[in-house]
Scaffold this active site. Structure first.
Site, PDB file in Angstrom:
ATOM      1  N   THR A 127       0.684  -1.287  -0.093  1.00 13.15           N
ATOM      2  CA  THR A 127      -0.193  -0.074  -0.128  1.00 13.15           C
ATOM      3  C   THR A 127       0.914   1.286   0.136  1.00 13.15           C
ATOM      4  O   THR A 127       1.967   1.486   0.530  1.00 13.15           O
ATOM      5  CB  THR A 127      -0.884  -0.160   1.308  1.00 13.15           C
ATOM      6  N   TYR A 151      -2.010   0.965  10.578  1.00 11.39           N
ATOM      7  CA  TYR A 151      -2.249   0.026   9.391  1.00 11.39           C
ATOM      8  C   TYR A 151      -0.870  -0.088   8.443  1.00 11.39           C
ATOM      9  O   TYR A 151      -0.716  -1.133   7.974  1.00 11.39           O
ATOM     10  CB  TYR A 151      -3.500   0.662   8.619  1.00 11.39           C
TER      11      TYR A 151
HETATM   12  N1  LIG Z   1      -8.562  -0.760  -1.814  1.00 15.88           N
HETATM   13  C1  LIG Z   1      -7.462  -0.141  -1.580  1.00 15.88           C
HETATM   14  O1  LIG Z   1      -7.335   1.120  -1.959  1.00 15.88           O
HETATM   15  C2  LIG Z   1      -6.175  -0.480  -1.214  1.00 15.88           C
HETATM   16  C3  LIG Z   1      -5.116   0.165  -1.370  1.00 15.88           C
HETATM   17  C4  LIG Z   1      -4.128  -0.364  -0.832  1.00 15.88           C
HETATM   18  C5  LIG Z   1      -3.707  -1.564  -0.497  1.00 15.88           C
HETATM   19  N2  LIG Z   1      -4.751  -2.451  -0.418  1.00 15.88           N
HETATM   20  C6  LIG Z   1      -4.504  -3.626  -0.031  1.00 15.88           C
HETATM   21  O2  LIG Z   1      -4.963  -4.424  -1.026  1.00 15.88           O
HETATM   22  C7  LIG Z   1      -5.646  -5.821  -0.614  1.00 15.88           C
HETATM   23  C8  LIG Z   1      -7.205  -5.737  -0.772  1.00 15.88           C
HETATM   24  O3  LIG Z   1      -7.994  -4.677  -0.431  1.00 15.88           O
HETATM   25  P1  LIG Z   1      -9.378  -4.704  -0.440  1.00 15.88           P
HETATM   26  O4  LIG Z   1      -9.626  -3.094  -0.497  1.00 15.88           O
HETATM   27  O5  LIG Z   1      -9.770  -5.688  -1.484  1.00 15.88           O
HETATM   28  O6  LIG Z   1      -9.856  -5.350   0.855  1.00 15.88           O
HETATM   29  P2  LIG Z   1     -11.234  -6.051   1.267  1.00 15.88           P
HETATM   30  O7  LIG Z   1     -11.355  -5.987   2.889  1.00 15.88           O
HETATM   31  O8  LIG Z   1     -12.305  -5.980   0.421  1.00 15.88           O
HETATM   32  O9  LIG Z   1     -10.670  -7.613   1.225  1.00 15.88           O
HETATM   33  C9  LIG Z   1      -9.738  -8.403   1.864  1.00 15.88           C
HETATM   34  C10 LIG Z   1     -10.644  -9.779   2.127  1.00 15.88           C
HETATM   35  O10 LIG Z   1      -9.520 -10.348   3.144  1.00 15.88           O
HETATM   36  C11 LIG Z   1     -10.107 -11.177   3.910  1.00 15.88           C
HETATM   37  N3  LIG Z   1      -9.306 -11.602   4.908  1.00 15.88           N
HETATM   38  C12 LIG Z   1      -8.756 -10.921   5.806  1.00 15.88           C
HETATM   39  N4  LIG Z   1      -7.877 -11.501   6.668  1.00 15.88           N
HETATM   40  C13 LIG Z   1      -8.188 -12.984   6.428  1.00 15.88           C
HETATM   41  C14 LIG Z   1      -7.748 -14.346   6.903  1.00 15.88           C
HETATM   42  N5  LIG Z   1      -6.630 -14.036   7.948  1.00 15.88           N
HETATM   43  N6  LIG Z   1      -7.894 -15.215   6.232  1.00 15.88           N
HETATM   44  C15 LIG Z   1      -8.944 -15.082   5.118  1.00 15.88           C
HETATM   45  N7  LIG Z   1      -9.349 -14.291   4.698  1.00 15.88           N
HETATM   46  C16 LIG Z   1      -8.978 -12.913   5.327  1.00 15.88           C
HETATM   47  C17 LIG Z   1     -11.318 -10.338   4.225  1.00 15.88           C
HETATM   48  O11 LIG Z   1     -12.532 -11.087   4.616  1.00 15.88           O
HETATM   49  C18 LIG Z   1     -11.740  -9.755   2.801  1.00 15.88           C
HETATM   50  O12 LIG Z   1     -12.700 -10.353   2.162  1.00 15.88           O
HETATM   51  C19 LIG Z   1      -5.219  -5.700   1.172  1.00 15.88           C
HETATM   52  O13 LIG Z   1      -4.203  -6.398   1.264  1.00 15.88           O
HETATM   53  C20 LIG Z   1      -5.054  -4.129   1.364  1.00 15.88           C
HETATM   54  O14 LIG Z   1      -4.319  -4.134   2.375  1.00 15.88           O
HETATM   55  C21 LIG Z   1      -6.008  -1.996  -0.741  1.00 15.88           C
END
Ligand SMILES: NC(=O)c1ccc[n+]([C@@H]2O[C@H](COP(=O)([O-])OP(=O)(O)OC[C@H]3O[C@@H](n4cnc5c(N)ncnc54)[C@H](O)[C@@H]3O)[C@@H](O)[C@H]2O)c1
Length: 316
Positions: A127, A151
């Protein structure tokens, strides 16, 4: 047949990566624990789309409790998207979920990955939050990370673990530092989702601080393309890449674009700046452009229009 694993497959970005792979006829195993950080009904909806493909298998459970040795047997690529996302909830008592889901879960996966014979790539979702309030904008990957949120600290720790396992055991990781991803299926705690939902319900949009903060917004299909490239590009192993949308936008400009899209003025409600939010983010994507042939293709207006259509179908 070789397989691909997407962790966090029921989430926003993971579900899009999985869907793109299924459309390419890949054998995909999606892993998710459907936790309640946000309404799991949304996650079930995402998974229902993936389940329509016969080449999709769902493994429901916590990454920390799965039998990874068996799971990784015929797996060539892991897209590790599962995490505890969100800056604001990472303060206070919520922190444990961040250490568990971001650091511990990644360590468990890496331990198994070091012995996985067929594994070619482990693409880690990092991120822009690792940079914090970077002094150099746009920020390149050589700038020392200084997270300003718990975070960001946990995601940086996980990214560094990937680096350690690469150096010591040859785990073929690639890290993608996403800059604010948006589009259909965006998490309900993220700004554009909240904004469009408020417009639909004729409520004022909550704006943290003065609205002059800038962000590099990345449309989800561009983030997906970066992931697919990270899994195959020969020179990507062991490398970290910024994945941004190609331009830096002031929040107030976003609101103007949204007003055009929804066809009515947007009401705003200014609230106090949130702790842990970086004031500005901007990605220097030249490294991704060079090694991953990354080229963000979706404009903010086009991407916001797609998200608006999705929000309308979700809530009305
Ligand atoms: N959305 C953004 O703008 C953004 C920006 C930077 C980084 N990220 C990173 O991208 C990734 C996806 O983000 P997102 O926005 O799709 O988030 P999200 O919360 O929609 O998806 C993450 C999923 O992971 C699952 N999860 C979490 N811990 C788990 C575990 N221990 N075992 C099994 N499942 C688990 C959750 O149930 C969830 O469905 C993450 O790693 C986040 O840190 C996202």
């Amino acid at each position: 047949m070789t397989k691909i694993i997407v962790t966090g497959a029921a989430g926003f970005i993971g579900s899009h990566i999985a869907e793109a792979l299924l459309q390419q006829d890949k054998e995909v195993i999606g892993i998710d624990e459907f936790n309640d950080y946000y309404d799991p009904t949304l996650k079930r909806k995402n998974i229902a789309i993936l389940k329509a493909y016969s080449n999709f298998t769902l493994v429901e459970g916590d990454i920390q409790l799965l039998d990874w040795q068996t799971l990784l047997q015929d797996v060539e690529v892991v897209y590790h998207q599962a995490a505890q996302a969100g800056v604001r909830a990472s303060w206070g008592s919520g922190f444990r979920a961040y250490t568990e889901r971001n650091i511990n879960a990644t360590q468990i996966l890496l331990e198994a990955a070091k012995d996985a014979k067929n594994l070619q790539r482990l693409v880690f979702a990092s991120t822009s939050s690792v940079y914090g309030d970077a002094e150099t904008l746009p920020t390149h990957e050589g700038i020392p990370p200084r997270p300003v949120s718990p975070y960001g600290i946990t995601k940086l720790a996980a990214e560094r673990l990937c680096g350690l396992y690469h150096k010591n055991f040859g785990v073929p990781f690639v890290s993608l530092r996403y800059f604010t991803v948006y589009g259909p299926r965006q998490r309900p705690d993220m700004a554009f989702h909240k904004f469009f939902k408020a417009v639909l319900q004729d409520e004022a949009i909550p704006i943290y601080g003065d609205g002059q903060q800038t962000r590099d917004f990345t449309f989800v299909s561009d983030a997906v393309a970066a992931n697919l490239a990270a899994a195959t590009a020969p020179d990507a192993v062991g490398e970290i890449f910024n994945i941004g949308g190609g331009s830096r936008v002031v929040l107030t400009e976003v609101l103007e674009t949204m007003a055009e899209i929804v066809g009515k003025p947007i009401k705003t409600n200014h609230i106090e700046k949130a702790m842990g939010d970086a004031r500005h983010t901007a990605a220097d994507v030249s490294k991704a452009r060079k090694i991953l042939q990354y080229q963000p293709a979706v404009s903010l207006k086009e991407g916001l229009t797609q998200e608006w259509h999705w929000i309308k179908s979700l809530y009305s």
